[in-house]
Design a protein around this motif. Structure first.
Motif, short mmCIF file in Angstrom:
data_model
loop_
_atom_site.label_atom_id
_atom_site.label_comp_id
_atom_site.label_asym_id
_atom_site.label_seq_id
_atom_site.Cartn_x
_atom_site.Cartn_y
_atom_site.Cartn_z
N TYR A 38 1.06 -1.27 -0.36
CA TYR A 38 0.31 -0.10 -0.16
C TYR A 38 1.03 1.16 -0.35
O TYR A 38 1.99 1.12 0.98
CB TYR A 38 -1.10 -0.20 1.10
CG TYR A 38 -1.99 -1.32 1.54
CD1 TYR A 38 -2.92 -1.80 0.80
CD2 TYR A 38 -1.48 -2.56 2.03
CE1 TYR A 38 -3.79 -2.38 1.07
CE2 TYR A 38 -2.50 -3.60 1.87
CZ TYR A 38 -3.39 -3.31 1.82
OH TYR A 38 -3.96 -4.35 1.67
N ARG A 83 -4.90 9.80 -1.16
CA ARG A 83 -5.13 8.84 -2.30
C ARG A 83 -4.80 7.29 -1.59
O ARG A 83 -2.87 7.52 -1.45
CB ARG A 83 -4.69 9.07 -3.95
CG ARG A 83 -6.17 9.43 -4.20
CD ARG A 83 -5.36 9.65 -5.73
NE ARG A 83 -6.71 10.30 -6.84
CZ ARG A 83 -6.59 10.69 -8.38
NH1 ARG A 83 -5.38 10.11 -8.75
NH2 ARG A 83 -7.68 11.25 -8.90
N TYR A 104 -3.44 3.90 -2.08
CA TYR A 104 -3.06 2.39 -3.51
C TYR A 104 -2.64 1.53 -3.47
O TYR A 104 -1.61 1.46 -1.90
CB TYR A 104 -1.59 3.10 -4.47
CG TYR A 104 -1.81 4.17 -5.43
CD1 TYR A 104 -2.48 4.35 -6.18
CD2 TYR A 104 -2.50 5.71 -4.99
CE1 TYR A 104 -2.67 5.29 -7.38
CE2 TYR A 104 -2.43 6.75 -5.84
CZ TYR A 104 -2.61 6.46 -7.42
OH TYR A 104 -3.12 7.64 -8.30
N TRP A 158 -6.94 2.41 -6.61
CA TRP A 158 -6.49 3.50 -5.12
C TRP A 158 -8.43 3.69 -5.06
O TRP A 158 -8.89 3.71 -5.77
CB TRP A 158 -6.23 4.60 -6.25
CG TRP A 158 -6.61 5.34 -7.39
CD1 TRP A 158 -6.38 4.95 -9.10
CD2 TRP A 158 -7.49 5.84 -7.13
NE1 TRP A 158 -6.64 6.06 -9.28
CE2 TRP A 158 -7.58 6.71 -8.58
CE3 TRP A 158 -8.29 7.36 -6.27
CZ2 TRP A 158 -8.16 8.22 -9.06
CZ3 TRP A 158 -9.30 7.91 -7.05
CH2 TRP A 158 -9.48 8.48 -8.48
#
Length: 626
Positions: free
Chosen positions: A136, A171, A173, A197
């Protein structure tokens, strides 16, 4: 699925087809996949489930003339599905002090306050993937969109500083460990891991240490009702040259410090709170709003009129009564076209106080070219639907209001026989005039089935039947003017008995959905119960009535109700200084009881009397006159 075609001119209807799969590995044996062959001459399809990687099909075909041939079909199973992260709905952080002369975010400037956030902090739950493990990464959304921050699977954390005060969109991801030759990477290259995302936000605050000294400006104020009751839990939003958020404590105060000053130092303060729509709302508000509509008793402030405009159409009409009653009956869970609270700038003067909608009233505080400190950016809080100012304004749990008496429906008690139908007529006490009542009719659904409601003074709009299958009926009724004479029929419940038993054991009136309370024409607030003809009362709690008369100069009667028999019931009388002057103890059965007090036994003044029965303990006041 892998398609292939066979060309056969001799015996196309007499073909024998065998399919074998052999992975490019020495430890995988050939698998007979004949049963996974579909199609009809000349087009066929091979299907099956295979692990990731390179594989080989061998197709062997024999015709009716004994001719054999074969062909190899190479294929590869590729992971093309990206892991889909789910973000939590925002997170608030507080900046912490850094080491002196430290550039923690690498922008070339020293940072006095900072906080590190991690991608994992914003995930609802970890993901799983066939080509794990999943990595992540976290990125500022505006930097990603602008192309100044190319997402990388290695950026697991992000440092936020004073430069990021306010709301930062981020964001998160998620990257798998597969190599997908078709995946387009964030930098535009083709081939690499699959990724997806989600977007959320982080609220960066500097309320604890005042580390981000950006200026000498300050905007502060108080949020309170028109009765000067501070309102806690209000979200106060600051926007403009700088953004920020604050939540009012029990004092109702808020402040935004260290704001830039000077030209273009423009700010907007906007409070908001849309929680607990039933806070302070009851059928008594319907009574007061109805009196206003009928010009019997007008609401005496523009703020109360705004509260009565439930549907937010800038007028007070019967539609507002309908919307508010639907909320009370639990038919609606929120206001359809309004928020639970509204906030009006406190220094605003209504040009026409009897028509608060004559012009648009301000619900934000605007400041242009902030020059220094503003200490009085105050707001008047209005709880929608609450025209008698009974809403709780603090963080404490809502407490029931003190009641002074009891309104009891009169219902004939019967012995139920399974399979028979009964009409349960609800009336009120003799000689009683009532402005309204509300509450929840509760019956045991295993013992009774509701087959219909016959309306009397209470009509269809006064009932909520959405929970009838669970044994709950919400009700809210009020009179338009003087109330009603008790012996009139209110309504009739038609039921079918499922089991044998006593009606009083399976039917009651409580606050499970709609709070149980009544409003006598004489004023005050009463409890509600059902008094059956057998003398059984349905109230699940003891009830202490206000003594009558009060004040008194000769004698007074204290009435109380008990839901069950108690061996020890105590009535304690104390003076205004807290000294006990009289104690009465006795055992009582279920039902209503009275205790008489003589004024000659007491001195003139204020007294408190307390009833204790089991876990029940309630205190009320009375006055003895000379």
């Amino acid at each position: 699925q892998v398609p292939f075609r066979i060309s056969e001119n001799c015996t196309p209807d007499d073909l024998t087809i065998r399919v074998f799969s052999d992975e490019f590995s020495d430890n995988i044996d050939a698998i007979d996949l004949t049963t996974q062959l579909a199609g009809a001459y000349p087009d066929f399809v091979i299907s099956g489930t295979f692990p990731l990687g390179a594989h080989l099909f061998e197709v062997q075909v024999s015709d009716g003339c004994g001719n054999d041939t074969s062909m190899e079909i190479a294929f590869e199973v590729v992971d093309c599905k990206a892991p889909a992260p789910v973000c939590i709905n925002g997170l608030a952080i507080e900046l912490m002090p850094t080491e002196p002369n430290t550039d923690v975010d690498g922008d070339g400037n020293f940072d006095s306050g900072a906080m590190t956030i991690w991608a994992s902090d914003f995930l609802v739950s970890p993901l799983s993937d066939c080509t794990g493990p999943i990595r992540y990464s976290i990125h500022k959304a505006d930097a990603v969109v602008a192309g100044t921050d190319i997402p990388s699977a290695d950026l697991a954390s992000l440092v936020l500083t004073c430069d990021d005060q306010g709301t930062v969109i981020i964001r998160i991801y998620a990257w798998d460990s597969a190599f997908n030759p078709y995946a387009v990477q964030p930098d535009g290259t083709v081939g690499g891991p699959n990724f997806d995302w989600c977007e959320t936000y982080v609220l960066v605050q500097d309320n604890m240490f005042n580390l981000c000294d950006t200026g000498d400006g300050r905007i502060a104020g108080l949020i309170a009702t028109e009765a000067a009751e501070p309102v806690a839990g209000v979200a106060v939003n600051l926007s403009g040259l700088m953004s920020g958020n604050a939540t009012t404590p029990s004092s109702g105060a808020y402040a935004f410090n260290n704001l830039p000053v000077g030209l273009q130092a423009d700010f907007t303060v906007a409070p908001e709170m849309d929680t607990l729509p039933l806070n302070g709302v009851s059928t008594f508000d319907l009574i007061l709003t109805t009196r206003h509509i009928l010009n019997i008793q007008l609401l005496d402030s523009p703020y109360k009129m705004i509260a009565a405009d439930v549907n937010n159409d800038k007028k007070i009409t019967t539609l507002d009564l309908i919307h508010l009653r639907r909320l009370i009956l639990a038919l609606d869970a929120s206001f359809a076209n309004n928020t639970s609270w509204r906030f009006i700038r406190a220094d605003y003067v209504f040009p026409v106080p009897t028509n608060p909608w004559f012009e648009t009233f301000p619900e934000v505080y605007n400041v242009n070219d902030l020059a220094g400190e503003i200490q009085d950016a105050n707001f008047v809080a209005v709880k929608i639907g609450d025209v008698n100012l009974s809403a709780a304004t603090g963080f404490a749990a809502l407490e029931p209001r003190n009641t002074e008496g009891l309104f009891a429906f009169r219902v004939e008690d019967v012995n139920l026989e399974a399979g028979l139908d009964y009409a349960l007529v609800f009336k009120a006490s003799d000689g009683l005039k009532l402005l309204g009542y509300q509450g929840t009719l509760a019956f045991d659904p295993a013992a009774l089935e509701l087959t219909g409601v016959e309306y009397g003074l209470a009509k269809a709009e006064h009932f909520g039947l959405q929970y009838a299958a669970q044994g709950l009926i919400t009700t809210s009724w009020h009179a338009e003017n003087a109330g009603f004479l008790a012996e009139e029929k209110l309504f009739t419940l038609h039921v079918r008995a499922k089991t044998n038993g006593r009606l009083s054991a399976v039917l009651g009136f409580d606050s499970q959905v709609t709070a149980a309370e009544a409003y006598p024409a004489s004023g005050g607030l009463w409890d509600v119960a059902i008094l059956f003809s057998s003398g059984v009362m349905s109230s699940s709690k003891a009830i202490l009535e206000q003594n009558a008369p009060n004040p008194f100069a000769q004698s007074t009667v204290i009435g109380f109700w008990l839901p069950q028999a108690y061996e020890a019931v105590t009535l304690t009388l104390s003076d205004a200084r807290g000294r006990v002057v009289k104690v009465l103890r006795n055992s009582y059965g279920a039902g209503r009881h009275e205790i008489m007090l003589e004024a000659r036994e007491l001195s003139a003044g204020l007294y408190f009397y307390t009833l204790e029965a089991g876990d029940f303990r309630v205190t009320k006041r009375m006055i003895v006159q000379e």
